[in-house]
Design a protein around this motif. Structure first.
Motif, PDB file in Angstrom:
ATOM      1  N   SER A  28      50.308 -29.280  17.827  1.00 43.02           N
ATOM      2  CA  SER A  28      51.199 -28.329  17.153  1.00 43.02           C
ATOM      3  C   SER A  28      50.385 -27.546  16.123  1.00 43.02           C
ATOM      4  O   SER A  28      49.330 -28.002  15.676  1.00 43.02           O
ATOM      5  N   PRO A  29      50.873 -26.374  15.713  1.00 46.86           N
ATOM      6  CA  PRO A  29      50.194 -25.653  14.631  1.00 46.86           C
ATOM      7  C   PRO A  29      50.065 -26.500  13.357  1.00 46.86           C
ATOM      8  O   PRO A  29      49.054 -26.437  12.664  1.00 46.86           O
ATOM      9  N   LYS A  30      51.083 -27.315  13.070  1.00 44.46           N
ATOM     10  CA  LYS A  30      51.028 -28.193  11.897  1.00 44.46           C
ATOM     11  C   LYS A  30      49.853 -29.156  12.010  1.00 44.46           C
ATOM     12  O   LYS A  30      49.076 -29.328  11.063  1.00 44.46           O
ATOM     13  N   ASP A  31      49.714 -29.784  13.183  1.00 48.12           N
ATOM     14  CA  ASP A  31      48.613 -30.728  13.385  1.00 48.12           C
ATOM     15  C   ASP A  31      47.262 -30.018  13.366  1.00 48.12           C
ATOM     16  O   ASP A  31      46.296 -30.521  12.796  1.00 48.12           O
ATOM     17  N   ARG A  32      47.172 -28.855  13.988  1.00 47.19           N
ATOM     18  CA  ARG A  32      45.917 -28.094  13.973  1.00 47.19           C
ATOM     19  C   ARG A  32      45.516 -27.753  12.544  1.00 47.19           C
ATOM     20  O   ARG A  32      44.342 -27.827  12.178  1.00 47.19           O
ATOM     21  N   SER A  33      46.495 -27.381  11.736  1.00 49.38           N
ATOM     22  CA  SER A  33      46.197 -27.065  10.343  1.00 49.38           C
ATOM     23  C   SER A  33      45.701 -28.284   9.580  1.00 49.38           C
ATOM     24  O   SER A  33      44.751 -28.192   8.801  1.00 49.38           O
ATOM     25  N   LEU A  34      46.321 -29.423   9.797  1.00 52.77           N
ATOM     26  CA  LEU A  34      45.894 -30.641   9.114  1.00 52.77           C
ATOM     27  C   LEU A  34      44.471 -31.011   9.522  1.00 52.77           C
ATOM     28  O   LEU A  34      43.639 -31.364   8.672  1.00 52.77           O
ATOM     29  N   VAL A  35      44.164 -30.918  10.805  1.00 49.90           N
ATOM     30  CA  VAL A  35      42.809 -31.194  11.283  1.00 49.90           C
ATOM     31  C   VAL A  35      41.816 -30.214  10.657  1.00 49.90           C
ATOM     32  O   VAL A  35      40.727 -30.599  10.208  1.00 49.90           O
ATOM     33  N   THR A  36      42.184 -28.947  10.619  1.00 45.30           N
ATOM     34  CA  THR A  36      41.294 -27.922  10.070  1.00 45.30           C
ATOM     35  C   THR A  36      41.039 -28.148   8.590  1.00 45.30           C
ATOM     36  O   THR A  36      39.891 -28.085   8.133  1.00 45.30           O
ATOM     37  N   VAL A  37      42.083 -28.427   7.827  1.00 45.50           N
ATOM     38  CA  VAL A  37      41.920 -28.673   6.395  1.00 45.50           C
ATOM     39  C   VAL A  37      41.001 -29.867   6.164  1.00 45.50           C
ATOM     40  O   VAL A  37      40.101 -29.807   5.324  1.00 45.50           O
ATOM     41  N   THR A  38      41.197 -30.933   6.893  1.00 41.38           N
ATOM     42  CA  THR A  38      40.361 -32.117   6.674  1.00 41.38           C
ATOM     43  C   THR A  38      38.915 -31.866   7.106  1.00 41.38           C
ATOM     44  O   THR A  38      37.989 -32.335   6.445  1.00 41.38           O
ATOM     45  N   ALA A  39      38.720 -31.121   8.176  1.00 42.32           N
ATOM     46  CA  ALA A  39      37.352 -30.807   8.604  1.00 42.32           C
ATOM     47  C   ALA A  39      36.646 -29.937   7.564  1.00 42.32           C
ATOM     48  O   ALA A  39      35.482 -30.183   7.218  1.00 42.32           O
ATOM     49  N   LEU A  40      37.336 -28.936   7.058  1.00 38.71           N
ATOM     50  CA  LEU A  40      36.740 -28.072   6.041  1.00 38.71           C
ATOM     51  C   LEU A  40      36.446 -28.854   4.769  1.00 38.71           C
ATOM     52  O   LEU A  40      35.382 -28.689   4.159  1.00 38.71           O
ATOM     53  N   ALA A  41      37.380 -29.698   4.362  1.00 41.79           N
ATOM     54  CA  ALA A  41      37.173 -30.511   3.161  1.00 41.79           C
ATOM     55  C   ALA A  41      35.996 -31.462   3.336  1.00 41.79           C
ATOM     56  O   ALA A  41      35.166 -31.606   2.443  1.00 41.79           O
ATOM     57  N   ALA A  42      35.916 -32.091   4.498  1.00 42.89           N
ATOM     58  CA  ALA A  42      34.840 -33.051   4.755  1.00 42.89           C
ATOM     59  C   ALA A  42      33.464 -32.400   4.712  1.00 42.89           C
ATOM     60  O   ALA A  42      32.487 -33.012   4.287  1.00 42.89           O
ATOM     61  N   ARG A  43      33.394 -31.168   5.118  1.00 43.39           N
ATOM     62  CA  ARG A  43      32.115 -30.456   5.152  1.00 43.39           C
ATOM     63  C   ARG A  43      31.843 -29.665   3.876  1.00 43.39           C
ATOM     64  O   ARG A  43      30.797 -29.075   3.728  1.00 43.39           O
ATOM     65  N   GLY A  44      32.809 -29.652   2.960  1.00 41.39           N
ATOM     66  CA  GLY A  44      32.618 -28.941   1.710  1.00 41.39           C
ATOM     67  C   GLY A  44      32.772 -27.433   1.815  1.00 41.39           C
ATOM     68  O   GLY A  44      32.270 -26.696   0.975  1.00 41.39           O
ATOM     69  N   ASN A  45      33.480 -26.972   2.832  1.00 45.63           N
ATOM     70  CA  ASN A  45      33.694 -25.532   3.032  1.00 45.63           C
ATOM     71  C   ASN A  45      34.896 -25.053   2.223  1.00 45.63           C
ATOM     72  O   ASN A  45      35.947 -24.721   2.765  1.00 45.63           O
ATOM     73  N   THR A  46      34.734 -25.001   0.918  1.00 49.35           N
ATOM     74  CA  THR A  46      35.860 -24.713   0.046  1.00 49.35           C
ATOM     75  C   THR A  46      36.325 -23.260   0.112  1.00 49.35           C
ATOM     76  O   THR A  46      37.490 -22.987  -0.152  1.00 49.35           O
ATOM     77  N   GLU A  47      35.450 -22.326   0.457  1.00 44.14           N
ATOM     78  CA  GLU A  47      35.898 -20.931   0.543  1.00 44.14           C
ATOM     79  C   GLU A  47      36.948 -20.752   1.635  1.00 44.14           C
ATOM     80  O   GLU A  47      37.962 -20.096   1.421  1.00 44.14           O
ATOM     81  N   GLN A  48      36.724 -21.344   2.805  1.00 42.55           N
ATOM     82  CA  GLN A  48      37.691 -21.244   3.888  1.00 42.55           C
ATOM     83  C   GLN A  48      38.904 -22.130   3.639  1.00 42.55           C
ATOM     84  O   GLN A  48      39.987 -21.885   4.169  1.00 42.55           O
ATOM     85  N   LEU A  49      38.739 -23.152   2.832  1.00 38.02           N
ATOM     86  CA  LEU A  49      39.832 -24.078   2.536  1.00 38.02           C
ATOM     87  C   LEU A  49      40.986 -23.374   1.835  1.00 38.02           C
ATOM     88  O   LEU A  49      42.144 -23.696   2.072  1.00 38.02           O
ATOM     89  N   VAL A  50      40.685 -22.394   1.006  1.00 43.81           N
ATOM     90  CA  VAL A  50      41.738 -21.653   0.297  1.00 43.81           C
ATOM     91  C   VAL A  50      42.730 -21.069   1.303  1.00 43.81           C
ATOM     92  O   VAL A  50      43.941 -21.272   1.194  1.00 43.81           O
ATOM     93  N   TYR A  51      42.225 -20.354   2.289  1.00 43.08           N
ATOM     94  CA  TYR A  51      43.086 -19.741   3.308  1.00 43.08           C
ATOM     95  C   TYR A  51      43.823 -20.811   4.113  1.00 43.08           C
ATOM     96  O   TYR A  51      45.027 -20.716   4.352  1.00 43.08           O
ATOM     97  N   HIS A  52      43.094 -21.835   4.541  1.00 42.08           N
ATOM     98  CA  HIS A  52      43.681 -22.810   5.461  1.00 42.08           C
ATOM     99  C   HIS A  52      44.690 -23.740   4.789  1.00 42.08           C
ATOM    100  O   HIS A  52      45.587 -24.250   5.468  1.00 42.08           O
ATOM    101  N   LEU A  53      44.593 -23.954   3.492  1.00 38.71           N
ATOM    102  CA  LEU A  53      45.647 -24.717   2.808  1.00 38.71           C
ATOM    103  C   LEU A  53      46.958 -23.937   2.832  1.00 38.71           C
ATOM    104  O   LEU A  53      48.021 -24.505   3.070  1.00 38.71           O
ATOM    105  N   GLY A  54      46.878 -22.634   2.601  1.00 39.81           N
ATOM    106  CA  GLY A  54      48.081 -21.802   2.683  1.00 39.81           C
ATOM    107  C   GLY A  54      48.649 -21.763   4.084  1.00 39.81           C
ATOM    108  O   GLY A  54      49.865 -21.870   4.283  1.00 39.81           O
ATOM    109  N   LEU A  55      47.765 -21.627   5.074  1.00 39.39           N
ATOM    110  CA  LEU A  55      48.211 -21.619   6.468  1.00 39.39           C
ATOM    111  C   LEU A  55      48.828 -22.966   6.840  1.00 39.39           C
ATOM    112  O   LEU A  55      49.832 -23.017   7.558  1.00 39.39           O
TER     113      LEU A  55
END
Length: 95
Positions: A28-55
């Motif tokens: 689901s989009p909800k699950d994809r977003s959760l996976v994306t947020v955790t992947a970005l957080a794990a890698r320290g990609n905080t710039e993209q995290l701003v957008y993806h937390l909102g999404l």
């Protein structure tokens, strides 16, 4: 943002990533977003995290779920990454 500068990257972002990958039915989009947020957080990609937390919120994840995911991640991806991600989340949610 990069249309005139890097049209190929824009094509892959808009047409492939968000046009095809995000539209797949296996998650689901909800699950994809959760996976994306955790992947970005794990890698320290905080710039993209701003957008993806909102999404992630638009896709149905609550603030509580996202905070809990980042907290859980601290034990698997590292404390510094989780702390950096939580600082971004606080700014996005309470900014």
């Amino acid at each position: 943002m990069f249309g005139d500068f890097a049209p190929g990257l824009v094509h892959f972002t808009d047409d492939v990533l968000f046009g095809e990958v995000w539209k797949r039915t296996g998650l689901s989009p909800k699950d994809r977003s959760l996976v994306t947020v955790t992947a970005l957080a794990a890698r320290g990609n905080t710039e993209q995290l701003v957008y993806h937390l909102g999404l992630a919120q638009e896709n149905g994840n609550s603030e509580t779920e996202l905070i809990e995911a980042i907290t859980h991640l601290a034990f698997y991806a590292g404390w510094p990454q989780a702390m950096a991600a939580m600082a971004v989340a606080k700014n996005v949610f309470r900014g």
